[in-house]
Design an enzyme around this catalytic site. Structure first.
Site, PDB file in Angstrom:
ATOM      1  N   GLU A 179       0.848  -1.197   0.000  1.00 29.54           N
ATOM      2  CA  GLU A 179       0.000   0.000   0.000  1.00 29.54           C
ATOM      3  C   GLU A 179       0.879   1.240   0.000  1.00 29.54           C
ATOM      4  O   GLU A 179       2.008   1.210   0.503  1.00 29.54           O
ATOM      5  CB  GLU A 179      -0.862   0.018   1.276  1.00 29.54           C
ATOM      6  CG  GLU A 179      -2.325  -0.296   1.064  1.00 29.54           C
ATOM      7  CD  GLU A 179      -3.118   0.819   0.378  1.00 29.54           C
ATOM      8  OE1 GLU A 179      -2.586   1.513  -0.507  1.00 29.54           O
ATOM      9  OE2 GLU A 179      -4.288   0.965   0.735  1.00 29.54           O
TER      10      GLU A 179
ATOM     11  N   ASP B 265      -4.944   5.398   5.544  1.00 27.56           N
ATOM     12  CA  ASP B 265      -5.627   6.552   6.126  1.00 27.56           C
ATOM     13  C   ASP B 265      -6.775   6.011   6.986  1.00 27.56           C
ATOM     14  O   ASP B 265      -6.567   5.635   8.124  1.00 27.56           O
ATOM     15  CB  ASP B 265      -6.092   7.458   4.973  1.00 27.56           C
ATOM     16  CG  ASP B 265      -6.690   8.771   5.448  1.00 27.56           C
ATOM     17  OD1 ASP B 265      -6.902   8.935   6.657  1.00 27.56           O
ATOM     18  OD2 ASP B 265      -6.947   9.654   4.607  1.00 27.56           O
TER      19      ASP B 265
ATOM     20  N   ASP C 166      -1.461  10.826  -5.230  1.00 27.51           N
ATOM     21  CA  ASP C 166      -2.052  11.853  -6.079  1.00 27.51           C
ATOM     22  C   ASP C 166      -3.050  12.723  -5.342  1.00 27.51           C
ATOM     23  O   ASP C 166      -3.556  12.362  -4.285  1.00 27.51           O
ATOM     24  CB  ASP C 166      -2.803  11.203  -7.239  1.00 27.51           C
ATOM     25  CG  ASP C 166      -4.102  10.539  -6.762  1.00 27.51           C
ATOM     26  OD1 ASP C 166      -4.026   9.686  -5.855  1.00 27.51           O
ATOM     27  OD2 ASP C 166      -5.175  10.888  -7.266  1.00 27.51           O
TER      28      ASP C 166
ATOM     29  N   ARG D 163       1.719  12.671  -8.937  1.00 27.33           N
ATOM     30  CA  ARG D 163       2.293  11.342  -8.676  1.00 27.33           C
ATOM     31  C   ARG D 163       3.780  11.310  -8.989  1.00 27.33           C
ATOM     32  O   ARG D 163       4.516  10.492  -8.446  1.00 27.33           O
ATOM     33  CB  ARG D 163       1.575  10.278  -9.514  1.00 27.33           C
ATOM     34  CG  ARG D 163       0.128  10.029  -9.122  1.00 27.33           C
ATOM     35  CD  ARG D 163      -0.377   8.747  -9.793  1.00 27.33           C
ATOM     36  NE  ARG D 163      -1.828   8.614  -9.782  1.00 27.33           N
ATOM     37  CZ  ARG D 163      -2.543   8.108  -8.778  1.00 27.33           C
ATOM     38  NH1 ARG D 163      -1.936   7.685  -7.699  1.00 27.33           N
ATOM     39  NH2 ARG D 163      -3.856   8.009  -8.859  1.00 27.33           N
TER      40      ARG D 163
END
Ligand code: IMP
Ligand code: MG
Length: 183
Positions: A110, A114, A169, A175
């Protein structure tokens, strides 16, 4: 440190709040994690590195080059629901690996954890495929989520700000920044 004209060239002139992790800090930490991951798995047992797209693409590309053992690489694309969307409790995979998990160690990659919503739904589905083991590595962790399975390797405990760059992003932009910044 990147110069401000270098940053401006990459953002199209948009200002960033601050650089949170420099290219050098990321490189050092990714090297350490790669070494730890290589040591964690018996050398003769197959390891499948599974990247969650799109955010993990740069981290994964750097990480696998620091893992000094045989690995195989595949990806998943999971649909993400916006915070205003009532979730069906399902996670939809827009792309799923066809790889057989049985007898293989699977390491899910990952970019940032969050709320942990996606992982909370995805992990049980991957476990149902009976990998030899299932572990999680994330570059960043905001330490908000309580996950059904905590990440075994965490690059950095991240500030609870919106972060961009190094794969992360904001509406598909930023990115390509080689560092991580807050917007
Ligand atoms: P979660 O389900 O809330 O843990 O986050 C799911 C995905 O949202 C992450 O894999 C990221 O792609 C994205 N995300 C979460 N926080 C951030 C952030 O600060 N910046 C950019 N993307 C984020
Ligand atoms: Mg994203």
């Amino acid at each position: 440190m990147p110069t401000s004209s270098d940053i401006m060239a990459r953002t199209g002139g948009r200002e960033l709040k601050r650089v949170v992790y420099t290219r050098e800090q990321i490189r050092e930490r990714v090297e350490e994690m790669g070494r730890e991951i290589a040591e964690a798995y018996p050398a003769d047992e197959p390891l499948l590195i599974l990247g969650l797209l799109k955010g993990s693409f740069i981290f994964l590309a750097d990480l696998v080059r620091e893992i000094a053992r045989p690995v195989q690489v595949d990806f998943l694309i999971a649909s993400s629901y916006g915070s205003g969307t009532v979730s069906s409790g399902e996670v939809t995979l827009l792309y799923d690996t066809g790889a057989d998990f049985e007898g293989r160690h699977v390491l899910l990659v990952e970019d940032i954890i969050d709320s942990g919503t996606t992982l909370a739904r995805l992990v049980p589905r991957l476990e149902a495929r009976k990998p030899k083991s299932l572990e999680l590595v994330t570059l960043l962790h905001k330490r908000i989520a309580t996950l059904p399975r905590e990440a075994r390797w965490v690059g950095f405990d991240a500030p609870r700000e919106f972060l961009i760059g190094y794969g992360l992003d904001h509406s598909e932009d930023y990115r390509n920044l080689p560092f991580i910044a807050s917007l």
